[in-house]
Structures are given as structure tokens and as C-alpha cells.
Enzyme design. Structure first.
Site, PDB file in Angstrom:
ATOM      1  N   CYS A  85       0.930  -1.345   0.086  1.00  0.00           N
ATOM      2  CA  CYS A  85      -0.106   0.158  -0.279  1.00  0.00           C
ATOM      3  C   CYS A  85       0.836   1.318   0.192  1.00  0.00           C
ATOM      4  O   CYS A  85       1.438   1.465  -0.934  1.00  0.00           O
ATOM      5  CB  CYS A  85      -0.863   0.025   1.163  1.00  0.00           C
ATOM      6  SG  CYS A  85      -2.237   1.027   1.056  1.00  0.00           S
ATOM      7  N   HIS A 201      -3.244  -5.753   1.326  1.00  0.00           N
ATOM      8  CA  HIS A 201      -2.923  -6.012   2.490  1.00  0.00           C
ATOM      9  C   HIS A 201      -2.542  -7.438   2.914  1.00  0.00           C
ATOM     10  O   HIS A 201      -3.821  -8.198   3.444  1.00  0.00           O
ATOM     11  CB  HIS A 201      -3.382  -5.278   3.631  1.00  0.00           C
ATOM     12  CG  HIS A 201      -2.919  -3.862   3.535  1.00  0.00           C
ATOM     13  ND1 HIS A 201      -2.100  -3.299   4.156  1.00  0.00           N
ATOM     14  CD2 HIS A 201      -3.678  -2.717   2.847  1.00  0.00           C
ATOM     15  CE1 HIS A 201      -2.340  -1.920   3.908  1.00  0.00           C
ATOM     16  NE2 HIS A 201      -3.293  -1.630   3.303  1.00  0.00           N
ATOM     17  N   GLU A 203      -1.075  -8.997   5.266  1.00  0.00           N
ATOM     18  CA  GLU A 203      -1.079  -9.081   6.695  1.00  0.00           C
ATOM     19  C   GLU A 203      -2.330  -8.801   7.268  1.00  0.00           C
ATOM     20  O   GLU A 203      -2.507  -9.320   8.351  1.00  0.00           O
ATOM     21  CB  GLU A 203      -0.061  -7.822   7.315  1.00  0.00           C
ATOM     22  CG  GLU A 203      -0.684  -6.449   7.389  1.00  0.00           C
ATOM     23  CD  GLU A 203      -0.362  -5.772   6.017  1.00  0.00           C
ATOM     24  OE1 GLU A 203      -0.844  -4.560   5.955  1.00  0.00           O
ATOM     25  OE2 GLU A 203      -0.281  -6.478   5.130  1.00  0.00           O
TER      26      GLU A 203
END
Length: 227
Positions: A85, A201, A203
Site C-alpha cells: 500500500c 494487505h 498482513e
């Protein structure tokens, strides 16, 4: 495996990335943007957020931070660098990746789950991963990938597109493009395939109780390929 996550003023996904990396076996260290030297690292991650409040251009000011000289040297020496990002935006601004990231097509902040299709597996990030389609989360205002005609030809010729926005069946089309990105691009590599920038993302998708497990597959595969 040793990893480093760079924290800039305004980063807000650095701790999430720290948790994800440690969960899958990385010995991670948090590195402040004003530091000069990187610790011992097999992987350097530039996390998501709003570095320096996104002033001037997203990632522009962060790309001039003191630590970025070491990140550039690390990458140019073949070290693995991943930007997620805002981290992707920083990598573009620093010149480690081609192209730019513009305002989303409809000028709105987008925050939702999307499907992405892995395009190139000749690299440490997706090699040997039997999964081709991932469900990841996106949250950005400037994720609309763009580059010149000459650049996109070179990117395609060198097989540098890492991820496409797709539907759950892997169809890459206008309907599955959330932000207007050129050719549905969600992530790109440098020519050497050691630097990866991606808007989604991973994560945020490491716990089935909270989100999903596709991020777990990504990180487990990553550490396996870096060993």
C-alpha cells in the site's frame, strides 16, 4: 530468517506487519525512518499507512528519509524488499519500481476485500505456491496504477506484473478492477524480481477468526522460499 519493517511518521500498518512476520517465523525488527543503517535482514518491508500525512504525493516525502538510502543499497544488491500500500507508493517514488499511483478512478477511498491473481511465480514471493487467487484487503485513496506506453510494454515484456485484480474465479476484467489501475495491476516487480510492490494487505488476512487465511499462505510461502 531476519526481517525489518520500516516505520515512517504516519505509518499505521507497521505493527500488523510485525505480528504477521513473527507469526510465520521471521525474527523481525522495527526500524525508524531516521535511522541510517539497516539491521541484518533477509527481507525489508515498507508497510501501509499515510507516511508524512500523504503531503505532496503519497510516499514522496518518505522516499527521502534517511533509512531509504540503505533500503536502496540493499535492494540494488539483490536484497528482498516488499512494499504494501503506502509502501508500494514509497517504492515507486524512490525509483525502485516503475510507474505511479494515482487517485482512485472514482475519487473515493476504497476499503474492502478483493480477489487478486498471481501472475508471475518466478520469484521468491510466489514461487512454489499452489494458490493462484488470493482474497486480500485493500484500503487506499491512491491505488490507481499508471505508467507510460513504453513502460507498460517493458513491464509486460519482462513479466514484471506480480498481481492482477480479478474475480474469485481469476477472471481479470473491468468489473474486478476496484480503482481504475492500468491492466488491472495490483502489484509489480522490478526487473530483477527482488522488489515487490502491492496495494493489497496480506498482513490483514492471517487469522480466520478475524478475516481470512490467504495472507497466511502468502507469508508461509515467502519464508519457505527465503530459507
Amino acid at each position: 530468517m531476519h526481517s525489518s519493517v520500516i516505520t515512517f511518521p504516519g505509518s499505521n500498518c507497521d505493527r500488523d506487519m510485525d505480528v504477521a512476520l513473527k507469526k510465520f517465523g521471521f525474527k523481525n525488527k522495527m526500524v525508524w525512518h531516521d535511522d541510517v543503517e539497516l539491521p541484518k535482514s533477509d527481507l525489508v518491508v515498507l508497510p501501509g499507512g499515510f507516511s508524512y500525512g500523504d503531503y505532496l504525493r503519497c510516499g514522496s516525502m518518505a522516499s527521502k528519509s534517511k533509512i531509504m538510502k540503505s533500503v536502496l543499497n540493499f535492494a540494488q544488491g539483490g536484497g528482498k524488499v516488499m512494499g504494501v500500500c503506502n509502501g508500494f507508493q514509497i517504492l515507486v517514488e524512490s525509483g525502485l519500481l516503475p510507474g505511479v499511483l494515482l487517485r482512485n478512478k472514482y475519487l473515493e477511498f476504497i476499503c474492502k476485500n478483493v480477489f487478486v491473481k498471481a501472475n508471475n511465480k518466478d520469484n521468491s514471493y510466489f514461487k512454489d505456491d499452489k494458490k493462484n487467487i488470493y482474497e486480500f484487503h485493500i484500503a487506499h485513496n491512491e491505488g490507481n496504477y499508471f505508467c507510460s506506453n513504453d513502460q507498460i510494454k517493458e513491464i509486460n515484456d519482462n513479466n514484471q506484473i506480480a498481481l492482477f485484480y480479478s474475480d474469485e474465479n481469476g477472471n481479470v476484467n473491468e468489473q474486478s478492477n476496484p480503482n481504475g489501475s492500468l491492466q488491472n495491476i495490483a502489484g509489480v516487480f522490478n526487473k530483477q524480481k527482488n522488489v515487490l510492490g502491492m496495494m493489497p494487505h496480506p498482513e490483514r488476512m492471517i487469522d480466520p477468526a478475524l478475516s481470512g487465511e490467504d495472507g497466511s499462505i502468502f507469508f508461509q510461502n515467502l519464508i519457505n522460499n527465503l530459507k
